[in-house]
Design a protein around this motif. Structure first.
Motif, PDB file in Angstrom:
ATOM      1  N   ASP A  11     -37.891  46.236 -44.367  1.00 50.87           N
ATOM      2  CA  ASP A  11     -38.467  46.244 -45.714  1.00 50.87           C
ATOM      3  C   ASP A  11     -39.532  47.323 -45.835  1.00 50.87           C
ATOM      4  OD1 ASP A  11     -40.814  45.230 -44.578  1.00 50.87           O
ATOM      5  OD2 ASP A  11     -40.513  43.201 -45.345  1.00 50.87           O
ATOM      6  N   ASP A  12     -40.194  47.335 -46.990  1.00 51.40           N
ATOM      7  CA  ASP A  12     -41.195  48.355 -47.273  1.00 51.40           C
ATOM      8  C   ASP A  12     -42.425  48.234 -46.384  1.00 51.40           C
ATOM      9  OD1 ASP A  12     -43.098  46.677 -49.636  1.00 51.40           O
ATOM     10  OD2 ASP A  12     -41.117  45.976 -49.073  1.00 51.40           O
ATOM     11  N   LYS A  13     -42.582  47.120 -45.672  1.00 54.75           N
ATOM     12  CA  LYS A  13     -43.709  46.930 -44.753  1.00 54.75           C
ATOM     13  C   LYS A  13     -43.281  47.125 -43.301  1.00 54.75           C
ATOM     14  CE  LYS A  13     -45.980  43.747 -47.892  1.00 54.75           C
ATOM     15  NZ  LYS A  13     -44.999  43.180 -48.832  1.00 54.75           N
ATOM     16  N   ASN A  14     -42.067  47.652 -43.102  1.00 48.80           N
ATOM     17  CA  ASN A  14     -41.485  47.927 -41.792  1.00 48.80           C
ATOM     18  C   ASN A  14     -41.213  46.656 -40.979  1.00 48.80           C
ATOM     19  OD1 ASN A  14     -40.292  49.815 -40.097  1.00 48.80           O
ATOM     20  ND2 ASN A  14     -42.103  49.942 -38.803  1.00 48.80           N
ATOM     21  N   THR A  15     -40.990  45.538 -41.679  1.00 49.20           N
ATOM     22  CA  THR A  15     -40.525  44.323 -41.027  1.00 49.20           C
ATOM     23  C   THR A  15     -39.013  44.419 -40.912  1.00 49.20           C
ATOM     24  OG1 THR A  15     -42.330  43.026 -41.967  1.00 49.20           O
ATOM     25  CG2 THR A  15     -40.414  41.801 -41.186  1.00 49.20           C
ATOM     26  N   HIS A  16     -38.506  44.174 -39.716  1.00 48.59           N
ATOM     27  CA  HIS A  16     -37.070  44.276 -39.474  1.00 48.59           C
ATOM     28  C   HIS A  16     -36.424  42.899 -39.559  1.00 48.59           C
ATOM     29  CE1 HIS A  16     -38.465  48.111 -38.031  1.00 48.59           C
ATOM     30  NE2 HIS A  16     -37.214  48.525 -37.944  1.00 48.59           N
ATOM     31  N   TYR A  17     -35.244  42.870 -40.174  1.00 45.68           N
ATOM     32  CA  TYR A  17     -34.489  41.635 -40.341  1.00 45.68           C
ATOM     33  C   TYR A  17     -33.099  41.820 -39.762  1.00 45.68           C
ATOM     34  CZ  TYR A  17     -38.118  40.876 -43.839  1.00 45.68           C
ATOM     35  OH  TYR A  17     -39.317  40.758 -44.470  1.00 45.68           O
ATOM     36  N   ASN A  18     -32.674  40.863 -38.978  1.00 42.36           N
ATOM     37  CA  ASN A  18     -31.320  40.840 -38.447  1.00 42.36           C
ATOM     38  C   ASN A  18     -30.547  39.817 -39.271  1.00 42.36           C
ATOM     39  OD1 ASN A  18     -28.992  40.807 -36.876  1.00 42.36           O
ATOM     40  ND2 ASN A  18     -29.857  39.295 -35.488  1.00 42.36           N
ATOM     41  N   LEU A  19     -29.551  40.266 -40.002  1.00 47.11           N
ATOM     42  CA  LEU A  19     -28.756  39.380 -40.854  1.00 47.11           C
ATOM     43  C   LEU A  19     -27.465  39.027 -40.135  1.00 47.11           C
ATOM     44  CD1 LEU A  19     -29.231  41.370 -44.160  1.00 47.11           C
ATOM     45  CD2 LEU A  19     -30.590  39.467 -43.310  1.00 47.11           C
ATOM     46  N   GLU A  20     -27.308  37.764 -39.839  1.00 50.19           N
ATOM     47  CA  GLU A  20     -26.130  37.271 -39.126  1.00 50.19           C
ATOM     48  C   GLU A  20     -25.507  36.126 -39.912  1.00 50.19           C
ATOM     49  OE1 GLU A  20     -25.016  38.255 -35.938  1.00 50.19           O
ATOM     50  OE2 GLU A  20     -26.561  39.803 -35.893  1.00 50.19           O
ATOM     51  N   MET A  21     -24.203  36.067 -39.908  1.00 48.65           N
ATOM     52  CA  MET A  21     -23.501  34.938 -40.504  1.00 48.65           C
ATOM     53  C   MET A  21     -23.067  34.021 -39.365  1.00 48.65           C
ATOM     54  SD  MET A  21     -22.263  33.034 -42.832  1.00 48.65           S
ATOM     55  CE  MET A  21     -22.703  33.971 -44.272  1.00 48.65           C
ATOM     56  N   GLN A  22     -23.679  32.877 -39.285  1.00 47.85           N
ATOM     57  CA  GLN A  22     -23.331  31.888 -38.264  1.00 47.85           C
ATOM     58  C   GLN A  22     -22.826  30.642 -38.980  1.00 47.85           C
ATOM     59  OE1 GLN A  22     -23.414  32.628 -34.975  1.00 47.85           O
ATOM     60  NE2 GLN A  22     -24.072  34.640 -35.646  1.00 47.85           N
ATOM     61  N   VAL A  23     -21.605  30.249 -38.696  1.00 43.79           N
ATOM     62  CA  VAL A  23     -21.035  29.084 -39.372  1.00 43.79           C
ATOM     63  C   VAL A  23     -20.976  27.862 -38.465  1.00 43.79           C
ATOM     64  CG1 VAL A  23     -19.743  30.422 -41.052  1.00 43.79           C
ATOM     65  CG2 VAL A  23     -18.685  29.870 -38.882  1.00 43.79           C
ATOM     66  N   ASN A  24     -21.144  28.061 -37.173  1.00 40.45           N
ATOM     67  CA  ASN A  24     -21.103  26.944 -36.228  1.00 40.45           C
ATOM     68  C   ASN A  24     -22.305  27.001 -35.297  1.00 40.45           C
ATOM     69  OD1 ASN A  24     -18.577  25.888 -37.024  1.00 40.45           O
ATOM     70  ND2 ASN A  24     -17.532  27.461 -35.839  1.00 40.45           N
ATOM     71  N   ASN A  25     -22.895  25.845 -35.068  1.00 47.16           N
ATOM     72  CA  ASN A  25     -23.937  25.717 -34.058  1.00 47.16           C
ATOM     73  C   ASN A  25     -23.349  24.831 -32.966  1.00 47.16           C
ATOM     74  OD1 ASN A  25     -26.285  25.734 -32.616  1.00 47.16           O
ATOM     75  ND2 ASN A  25     -27.428  24.461 -34.031  1.00 47.16           N
ATOM     76  N   ILE A  26     -22.603  25.467 -32.072  1.00 43.52           N
ATOM     77  CA  ILE A  26     -21.878  24.710 -31.060  1.00 43.52           C
ATOM     78  C   ILE A  26     -22.809  24.223 -29.953  1.00 43.52           C
ATOM     79  CG2 ILE A  26     -19.678  25.849 -31.509  1.00 43.52           C
ATOM     80  CD1 ILE A  26     -20.220  27.612 -29.070  1.00 43.52           C
ATOM     81  N   LYS A  27     -22.353  23.216 -29.252  1.00 42.13           N
ATOM     82  CA  LYS A  27     -23.101  22.686 -28.113  1.00 42.13           C
ATOM     83  C   LYS A  27     -22.527  23.248 -26.825  1.00 42.13           C
ATOM     84  CE  LYS A  27     -24.588  18.223 -29.902  1.00 42.13           C
ATOM     85  NZ  LYS A  27     -24.534  16.767 -29.712  1.00 42.13           N
ATOM     86  N   ASN A  28     -23.429  23.523 -25.898  1.00 41.01           N
ATOM     87  CA  ASN A  28     -23.001  23.895 -24.550  1.00 41.01           C
ATOM     88  C   ASN A  28     -22.376  22.645 -23.940  1.00 41.01           C
ATOM     89  OD1 ASN A  28     -23.011  24.123 -21.693  1.00 41.01           O
ATOM     90  ND2 ASN A  28     -24.528  25.754 -21.822  1.00 41.01           N
ATOM     91  N   PRO A  29     -21.127  22.724 -23.479  1.00 38.27           N
ATOM     92  CA  PRO A  29     -20.474  21.521 -22.939  1.00 38.27           C
ATOM     93  C   PRO A  29     -21.151  20.945 -21.700  1.00 38.27           C
ATOM     94  CG  PRO A  29     -19.083  23.462 -22.634  1.00 38.27           C
ATOM     95  CD  PRO A  29     -20.278  23.895 -23.434  1.00 38.27           C
ATOM     96  N   ASP A  30     -21.864  21.797 -20.962  1.00 39.99           N
ATOM     97  CA  ASP A  30     -22.519  21.314 -19.742  1.00 39.99           C
ATOM     98  C   ASP A  30     -23.840  20.620 -20.039  1.00 39.99           C
ATOM     99  OD1 ASP A  30     -20.455  22.378 -18.164  1.00 39.99           O
ATOM    100  OD2 ASP A  30     -21.440  24.336 -18.114  1.00 39.99           O
ATOM    101  N   THR A  31     -24.643  21.205 -20.937  1.00 32.38           N
ATOM    102  CA  THR A  31     -25.981  20.668 -21.194  1.00 32.38           C
ATOM    103  C   THR A  31     -26.056  19.794 -22.438  1.00 32.38           C
ATOM    104  OG1 THR A  31     -26.647  22.572 -22.533  1.00 32.38           O
ATOM    105  CG2 THR A  31     -27.036  22.705 -20.139  1.00 32.38           C
ATOM    106  N   LYS A  32     -25.059  19.913 -23.314  1.00 34.15           N
ATOM    107  CA  LYS A  32     -25.025  19.196 -24.607  1.00 34.15           C
ATOM    108  C   LYS A  32     -26.111  19.675 -25.570  1.00 34.15           C
ATOM    109  CE  LYS A  32     -21.754  16.532 -23.027  1.00 34.15           C
ATOM    110  NZ  LYS A  32     -20.509  17.196 -22.843  1.00 34.15           N
ATOM    111  N   HIS A  33     -26.736  20.830 -25.277  1.00 32.07           N
ATOM    112  CA  HIS A  33     -27.734  21.412 -26.173  1.00 32.07           C
ATOM    113  C   HIS A  33     -27.053  22.389 -27.128  1.00 32.07           C
ATOM    114  CE1 HIS A  33     -30.529  20.408 -22.744  1.00 32.07           C
ATOM    115  NE2 HIS A  33     -31.077  19.789 -23.770  1.00 32.07           N
ATOM    116  N   TYR A  34     -27.594  22.471 -28.350  1.00 35.64           N
ATOM    117  CA  TYR A  34     -27.080  23.454 -29.300  1.00 35.64           C
ATOM    118  C   TYR A  34     -27.439  24.863 -28.829  1.00 35.64           C
ATOM    119  CZ  TYR A  34     -25.756  19.858 -32.614  1.00 35.64           C
ATOM    120  OH  TYR A  34     -25.154  18.793 -33.221  1.00 35.64           O
TER     121      TYR A  34
END
Length: 120
Positions: free
Chosen positions: A70-93
């Motif tokens: 932006d005009d203040k030199n703040t950087h934004y990473n725009l990502e489209m994420q449709v799933n918040n999957i769980k790690n099968p080993d830890t069960k954490h997102y």
């Protein structure tokens, strides 16, 4: 086989193609950032679409969808994420730590040797 018009009709903002097309429209991108973050942005500049960051040959690299500043030199990473999957080993997102990793690699890319951390 579906014809091209039918395939296009089935695309949504969640598709990589449409997401990048929509976010490449400056007015829409600014409006989305302002609404999501509840801030005012005067202008943005586009850096790259599908920027790859690979910190080391043995490290896990990433591919950022769209990076804007932006005009203040703040950087934004725009990502489209449709799933918040769980790690099968830890069960954490996975998404919170993935986001943290993406941000860390963006910071590595933004800060040059000898520069102060306050620039982040």
């Amino acid at each position: 086989m579906q014809n091209l018009a039918t395939k296009f009709e089935n695309l949504t903002i969640q598709s990589d193609f449409i997401f990048k097309k929509v976010m490449s429209r400056k007015r829409i991108c600014i409006h989305l950032l302002e609404e999501l973050l509840q801030i005012k942005i005067a202008d943005i500049s586009y850096f790259e679409a599908e920027k790859s960051l690979e910190p080391d040959y043995a490290s896990r690299g990433i591919r950022l969808d769209i990076i804007v500043a932006d005009d203040k030199n703040t950087h934004y990473n725009l990502e489209m994420q449709v799933n918040n999957i769980k790690n099968p080993d830890t069960k954490h997102y996975v998404l919170p730590k993935r986001t943290r990793y993406y941000q860390a690699l963006m910071d590595i890319d933004l800060l040059q040797k000898g520069q102060e951390y306050d620039l982040l």
